[in-house]
Design an enzyme around this catalytic site. Structure first.
Site, PDB file in Angstrom:
ATOM      1  N   ASP A  47      -2.197 -10.519   5.978  1.00  0.00           N
ATOM      2  CA  ASP A  47      -2.223 -11.258   7.241  1.00  0.00           C
ATOM      3  C   ASP A  47      -2.217 -12.763   6.961  1.00  0.00           C
ATOM      4  OD1 ASP A  47      -2.490 -11.902   9.898  1.00  0.00           O
ATOM      5  OD2 ASP A  47      -4.189 -10.571  10.256  1.00  0.00           O
ATOM      6  N   ASP A  48      -1.288 -13.482   7.563  1.00  0.00           N
ATOM      7  CA  ASP A  48      -1.236 -14.956   7.449  1.00  0.00           C
ATOM      8  C   ASP A  48      -1.081 -15.432   6.005  1.00  0.00           C
ATOM      9  OD1 ASP A  48      -1.607 -14.885  10.156  1.00  0.00           O
ATOM     10  OD2 ASP A  48      -3.437 -16.079  10.182  1.00  0.00           O
ATOM     11  N   CYS A  61       1.413 -12.028  14.846  1.00  0.00           N
ATOM     12  CA  CYS A  61       0.911 -10.721  14.401  1.00  0.00           C
ATOM     13  C   CYS A  61       1.540  -9.494  15.066  1.00  0.00           C
ATOM     14  CB  CYS A  61      -0.600 -10.657  14.585  1.00  0.00           C
ATOM     15  SG  CYS A  61      -1.501 -11.921  13.666  1.00  0.00           S
ATOM     16  N   ARG A 114       4.317  -6.634  13.416  1.00  0.00           N
ATOM     17  CA  ARG A 114       3.827  -5.283  13.114  1.00  0.00           C
ATOM     18  C   ARG A 114       4.588  -4.224  13.909  1.00  0.00           C
ATOM     19  NH1 ARG A 114      -1.475  -6.173  10.662  1.00  0.00           N
ATOM     20  NH2 ARG A 114      -1.527  -8.436  10.395  1.00  0.00           N
ATOM     21  N   LYS A 122      -6.210  -3.688  10.204  1.00  0.00           N
ATOM     22  CA  LYS A 122      -5.918  -4.274  11.516  1.00  0.00           C
ATOM     23  C   LYS A 122      -4.759  -3.538  12.190  1.00  0.00           C
ATOM     24  CE  LYS A 122      -3.961  -8.621  13.264  1.00  0.00           C
ATOM     25  NZ  LYS A 122      -3.759 -10.041  12.942  1.00  0.00           N
ATOM     26  N   HIS A 132      -3.707  -3.981  16.122  1.00  0.00           N
ATOM     27  CA  HIS A 132      -3.143  -5.042  16.968  1.00  0.00           C
ATOM     28  C   HIS A 132      -1.868  -4.628  17.706  1.00  0.00           C
ATOM     29  CE1 HIS A 132      -3.367  -9.726  17.330  1.00  0.00           C
ATOM     30  NE2 HIS A 132      -3.583  -9.099  18.466  1.00  0.00           N
ATOM     31  N   SER A 144      -7.188  -8.696  15.587  1.00  0.00           N
ATOM     32  CA  SER A 144      -7.573  -9.639  14.534  1.00  0.00           C
ATOM     33  C   SER A 144      -9.092  -9.795  14.458  1.00  0.00           C
ATOM     34  CB  SER A 144      -6.946 -11.007  14.793  1.00  0.00           C
ATOM     35  OG  SER A 144      -5.540 -10.939  14.765  1.00  0.00           O
ATOM     36  N   HIS A 170      -6.207 -13.974   6.908  1.00  0.00           N
ATOM     37  CA  HIS A 170      -6.533 -14.495   8.236  1.00  0.00           C
ATOM     38  C   HIS A 170      -7.975 -15.009   8.240  1.00  0.00           C
ATOM     39  CE1 HIS A 170      -6.847 -14.657  12.607  1.00  0.00           C
ATOM     40  NE2 HIS A 170      -5.611 -14.213  12.750  1.00  0.00           N
ATOM     41  N   ASP A 228       2.705 -10.477   7.162  1.00  0.00           N
ATOM     42  CA  ASP A 228       3.119 -10.314   8.563  1.00  0.00           C
ATOM     43  C   ASP A 228       3.720 -11.589   9.127  1.00  0.00           C
ATOM     44  OD1 ASP A 228       0.739 -11.791   8.787  1.00  0.00           O
ATOM     45  OD2 ASP A 228       0.158 -10.806  10.659  1.00  0.00           O
ATOM     46  N   ASN A 229       3.332 -12.731   8.579  1.00  0.00           N
ATOM     47  CA  ASN A 229       3.898 -14.023   8.977  1.00  0.00           C
ATOM     48  C   ASN A 229       3.329 -15.076   8.033  1.00  0.00           C
ATOM     49  OD1 ASN A 229       1.791 -13.352  11.643  1.00  0.00           O
ATOM     50  ND2 ASN A 229       1.256 -15.009  10.256  1.00  0.00           N
ATOM     51  N   LYS A 287       2.942 -20.347  10.576  1.00  0.00           N
ATOM     52  CA  LYS A 287       2.736 -19.336  11.602  1.00  0.00           C
ATOM     53  C   LYS A 287       2.975 -19.894  13.009  1.00  0.00           C
ATOM     54  CE  LYS A 287      -1.054 -16.435  13.371  1.00  0.00           C
ATOM     55  NZ  LYS A 287      -2.407 -15.944  13.086  1.00  0.00           N
TER      56      LYS A 287
END
Length: 356
Positions: A39-40, A79, A83, A132, A134, A157, A246, A295-296, A326
């Site tokens: 994540d991130d 996010c 996904r 996660k 989401h 998140s 994240h 994811d980004n 992001k």
């Protein structure tokens, strides 16, 4: 009735990843699939991508033993849309997910969309989502209704709800209010109404989540799932969606000199990935495809608590104070690290410049 053969849909979903990679040999049984989604994470957070990064020896080893994609792009720079695309193979303009879902969201990934987990379960796979989600947490939007036999994780998140260990964040958020205390002051980017829940399938097993132990619990649950599936003789699909990188960050403290909070968290994530690879190899090395990606890009507004963009910072960002990370369509927002590891079937020590 026996285990059905691998569905043609799986071939269609995986074909873009494996074109040009599959070595000329015959599989003994159906392969396992592990997707680890960070994540991130920044493109430059991987040492194999960016020489300044020293905290990822396990991921760098994974890159050395597999194929590294240097031009891989997530389907969105935030996010939920990325996904949704990962699990359906369809962009947000087609699957309907173009924005993040919130705590109060009643919907989720549209129910008429088919997920990779649903396709693989029909092909006889044991499926699990850990981490996660989401993509909606009410009713049939829950992971157990979207093709996953087992779910362990948080519904959105981990900054979307107060915790007793709020971790490092900018701006800092306080812990959940104690019983009997007055409601605390609302703060920007802090969720104060609902304590963050940890779910096992549809049951809340901890609320608020203890963030400091979350990475360990994810690793333990993933290892148990691999063990159960392997002992049962079934191929498996594991979707492991990490809390790293994240915010809020909750690394083991104190961090090593010069690394800071982010570096310590990156090292923790790296060790977790290394453990999952070790467990997967111990239950059938050569029969499991492990895919690692983000994811980004990093959340630049978090300053020193955000990841490295690598070279994807242009003149506009340097001179005008903008962001290429992001939530933007600049390259750093969606170009992320990507590795694929499959001993004997995916070439080792290969760097691919294919646009994916």
């Amino acid at each position: 009735m026996g285990t059905p053969s691998l569905s043609p849909w799986v071939v269609l979903v995986l074909a873009p990843v494996l074109v040009g990679l599959w070595a000329p040999c015959v599989l003994s049984g159906q392969p396992n699939f592990i997707i680890i989604l960070a994540d991130d994470v920044g493109w430059g957070d991987l040492g194999a991508n960016w020489a300044e990064t020293k905290e990822t020896p396990h991921l760098d080893q994974l890159a050395a033993e597999g194929t590294r994609f240097v031009d891989f792009h997530s389907a969105a720079s935030t996010c939920s849309p990325s996904r949704a695309s990962l699990l359906t193979g369809r962009l947000g303009v087609r699957n309907g997910v173009t924005h993040n879902f919130a705590i109060a969201s009643l919907g989720g990934l549209p129910l008429n969309e088919t997920t990779l987990a649903e396709v693989l379960r029909e092909a006889g796979y044991s499926t699990a989502a850990i981490g996660k989600w989401h993509l909606g947490h009410h009713g049939h939007h829950h992971p157990n209704s979207r093709g996953f036999d087992y779910y362990f994780g948080i519904p959105y998140s981990h900054d979307m709800g107060c915790t007793d260990s709020p971790g490092y964040n900018l701006p800092p958020c306080p812990p959940c209010p104690r019983h009997g205390t007055a409601a605390r002051e609302e703060r920007k980017d802090c969720y104060t109404e609902v304590a963050l829940p940890l779910l096992e399938n549809v049951t809340i097993v901890q609320q608020p989540v203890e963030l400091g132990s979350l990475a360990t619990r994810y690793a333990e649950e993933a290892a148990r799932f691999i063990q159960r599936a392997s002992d049962g003789g079934r191929p498996y699909f594991l979707y492991l969606a990490l809390a790293h990188m994240h915010v809020p960050l909750t690394p083991p403290l104190p961090p090593a000199p010069g690394r800071g909070i982010y570096g310590a968290s990156l090292s923790e994530m790296d060790a977790l990935v290394g453990r999952i690879k070790e467990v997967a190899d111990s239950h059938g090395k050569g029969n499991t495809l492990l895919w690692f990606a983000g994811d980004n890009g990093p959340w630049a507004q978090k300053c020193e608590l955000a990841g490295r963009l690598g070279p994807f910072v242009g003149a506009w960002q340097r001179q005008r104070g903008g962001s290429s990370a992001k939530q933007t369509t600049w390259e750093g927002g969606h170009r992320v690290p990507a590795l694929v590891y499959w001993p004997g079937r995916v070439p080792a020590r290969r760097t691919s410049h294919a646009l994916l």
